[in-house]
Motif scaffolding. Structure first.
Motif, PDB file in Angstrom:
ATOM      1  N   LYS A 301      41.985  45.039  40.791  1.00 50.31           N
ATOM      2  CA  LYS A 301      41.409  46.024  39.880  1.00 50.31           C
ATOM      3  C   LYS A 301      40.540  45.370  38.802  1.00 50.31           C
ATOM      4  O   LYS A 301      39.453  45.847  38.505  1.00 50.31           O
ATOM      5  CB  LYS A 301      42.542  46.822  39.225  1.00 50.31           C
ATOM      6  N   SER A 302      40.993  44.269  38.215  1.00 47.92           N
ATOM      7  CA  SER A 302      40.219  43.707  37.088  1.00 47.92           C
ATOM      8  C   SER A 302      38.851  43.217  37.558  1.00 47.92           C
ATOM      9  O   SER A 302      37.844  43.412  36.878  1.00 47.92           O
ATOM     10  CB  SER A 302      40.996  42.579  36.406  1.00 47.92           C
ATOM     11  N   ASP A 305      36.697  46.254  38.071  1.00 51.27           N
ATOM     12  CA  ASP A 305      36.199  46.768  36.782  1.00 51.27           C
ATOM     13  C   ASP A 305      35.057  45.891  36.268  1.00 51.27           C
ATOM     14  O   ASP A 305      34.046  46.386  35.763  1.00 51.27           O
ATOM     15  CB  ASP A 305      37.329  46.797  35.737  1.00 51.27           C
TER      16      ASP A 305
END
Length: 634
Positions: A301-302, A305
């Protein structure tokens, strides 16, 4: 309004026929066949890519082989970028943003180059050009809606008459003759409509340029100047710029001259103070995108993002670029006096919402009426210039042509509003004997030859007009595919040209006039042209003059002129059938290309069934220019 409903119906028929013909050319054809038809560039190499307006990518491509094949690629046309490894799957649609020589730029709806573009075997196919039809369709619908309240539309469709103000121009028009001055006066005094009827060689472009210059001074507003072909737009753009006007050429010039490039939007933007800033921003956006692409697809996810944030930042910067570019365009437009474009190009995104005091449509005799409404809707006043006695627009559907699509707005307005028309009466091209027949048939005998050309000859005792009659020589026409040919006539034409060139070179030497004259050999039939080209290639004596001799169809010579013109009429049969030779406007174009000598070769027994040719042969006899081909065969 019924007027526009009929035009919309005809346009639909034309679009369908055009699409069908396009399908037949492309559907089952190989890359090589499409390339030969001018619909494909293959192979091409990528020469660069850049981010463009919105989130689109513009790729610069160059065709690396087959560069001599002529093609139909033009700015604004839809195209598809593909790889021949898997042309069905690996393809992406786009629009041609620029085309120049062997390079073009295609803008695709993606923000990065497709994976497959690295594997080579790349090409570009033209797609069917629905865009032009959509523009014409929209313009007709809009004109129909506005017709209730627009005086200009009511005048152009014949419901009302044009009005003129009392007005004497105080203009230094020393360069112009009387009928040209009258035309400028009519244009300046017209409130809604003026028409300039310019027969061959009468200086229509010169007249228009002076009129536009006077309009700019009179109205102090922007003027839009359009024409159906890029070549006609280029000519006007160049001449207007030479007169010191600030011209902006929208779209891409067909002629790649330094002077014209300077007038384009791209070139003017490149010189603008603010452009450095957009270059810096573009570079920054590209860097963010490159960083984003470093993240592989299988990530947490990071990283996702992070990647999204980089893309968002790149998009935000590109928005800023768009705004700055729009500012530059608006700034350039405020300084522009004359915008020039093709009919469809008048709706280019940069000028789409502009309105003009006056719209000038040049070559209106070759303009499809639905296309004329695109610029007309932006005008309070319209100037039509052209000659409806020369070639009409090319129409693919016989049904649409027969039912009225081949009749131009110029023709309609000349019939409806004779009070708006000025005929340019003095021509500067032809010997008076070459001009005479055309003048009597098409221009009510009103054309005069200017003193500088009236008696011009190649040498003192030459005959300027010659009809060589092949009747009784056994030169039979043949049918090749759908085109007629006459091998014996082609052979004879070059025999005669050889004789004439020999006579000419000895005479010109005697008179000490160094320049060898230009010669055109033309015919209405494509297959006959192929035969004539072969004859030319096998004439060793003529090859040393090959810079001076051109062989091509009549249509490709509209707007051009040569010292000597040979016309091979081709048809010779015992039924008196002359096919599309009966299109006498095409013959008007053919006969008026010649400055000092016109030689028409044909069979009087076949041609004489048609009054136009019967009268022409009689005219040639009166001028002492009738001979039988027998005289040269003995």
């Amino acid at each position: 309004m019924d007027y526009f409903k009929k035009l919309l119906d005809l346009l639909k028929i034309e679009r369908n026929e055009d699409r069908e013909q396009y399908k037949r050319l492309t559907e089952s054809s190989s890359v090589a066949e499409r390339r030969a038809n001018g619909l494909t560039w293959f192979p091409v190499a990528i020469r660069g890519s850049e981010m463009s307006r919105g989130d689109y990518l513009t790729i610069e491509l160059e065709r690396t082989t087959h560069q001599d094949i002529s093609h139909q690629f033009r700015t604004g046309m839809p195209a598809v970028f593909f790889t021949n490894h898997d042309p069905q799957k690996d393809r992406i649609e786009g629009t041609i943003a620029h085309q120049n020589g062997n390079k073009l730029k295609i803008t695709i709806k993606d923000d990065e180059l497709p994976e497959w573009s690295r594997d080579g075997k790349l090409g570009v196919d033209l797609l069917f050009d629905d865009n032009s039809y959509d523009e014409m369709n929209d313009a007709l619908k809009k004109a129909s809606e506005l017709s209730v309240k627009s005086l200009l539309i009511q005048i152009l469709t014949g419901a009302k008459s044009p009005t003129f103000k009392e007005f004497t121009p105080d203009l230094p028009l020393q360069k112009l003759n009387t009928s040209q001055k009258n035309a400028v006066g009519k244009i300046l005094s017209a409130n809604e409509l003026a028409i300039v009827h310019g027969p061959p060689g009468t200086g229509k472009t010169t007249t228009l340029v002076q009129a536009i210059k006077a309009l700019v001074k009179q109205e102090n507003q922007k003027i839009l100047v359009v024409a159906p072909s890029n070549t006609a737009v280029d000519l006007l753009s160049e001449k207007l710029s030479e007169e010191g006007l600030n011209v902006l050429r929208i779209g891409n010039p067909a002629r790649v001259s330094e002077r014209l490039q300077r007038l384009t939007l791209e070139s003017k933007m490149a010189d603008h103070d603010y452009l450095k800033e957009t270059k810096r921003l573009r570079k920054q956006a590209q860097e963010f995108k490159n960083m984003a692409h470093k993240y592989k697809r299988s990530f947490g996810k990071s990283e996702r993002d992070q990647r999204k944030a980089l893309f968002d930042e790149a998009h935000r910067i590109m928005k800023e670029v768009d705004n700055t570019e729009q500012y530059i365009i608006d700034d350039l437009l405020t300084k522009t006096q004359v915008v020039t474009a093709t009919l469809v190009g008048a709706n280019h995104y940069t000028v789409r919402n502009l309105n003009y005091q006056t719209v000038v449509i040049d070559e209106a005799g070759q303009a499809l009426e639905p296309a004329c409404w695109i610029p007309i809707l932006k005008a309070q006043k319209v100037i039509l210039a052209g000659d409806h006695c020369q070639l009409s627009p090319t129409i693919k559907s016989n049904e649409a042509a027969k039912n009225g699509l081949s009749k131009t707005l110029l023709e309609k307005c000349i019939e409806l509003h004779p009070e708006a028309v000025t005929l340019l009466e003095e021509q500067y091209r032809m010997n008076e004997n070459i001009m005479g027949y055309s003048s009597s048939v098409f221009y009510d005998d009103k054309l005069k030859a200017h003193a500088s050309v009236a008696k011009s000859l190649l040498f003192t005792e030459d005959i300027p007009l010659l009809f060589i009659d092949t009747a009784g020589c056994g030169f039979e026409e043949k049918l090749e595919g759908t085109s007629s040919t006459n091998p014996d006539e082609a052979n004879f034409a070059f025999k005669h040209i050889n004789l004439f060139v020999n006579e000419l070179s000895s005479k010109i030497k005697l008179q000490g006039d160094g320049d060898f004259p230009s010669i055109a050999v033309i015919s209405p039939y494509k297959q006959q042209i192929n035969l004539l080209k072969t004859q030319f290639e096998h004439s060793p004596d003529l090859q040393k003059y090959k810079e001076n001799i051109s062989v091509n169809t009549i249509d490709s010579f509209q707007g051009q002129e040569r010292d000597v013109v040979y016309i091979s009429l081709t048809r010779s049969n015992d039924k008196g059938e002359i096919g599309f030779l009966s299109d006498i406007r095409r013959m008007n174009v053919a006969m008026t290309r010649a400055r000092k000598k016109l030689v028409v070769i044909g069979d009087s027994a076949t041609l004489g069934q048609h009054p136009f040719y019967a009268n022409f042969i009689e005219y040639a006899e009166k001028k002492g220019g009738y001979v039988s081909a027998w005289e040269f065969l003995e």
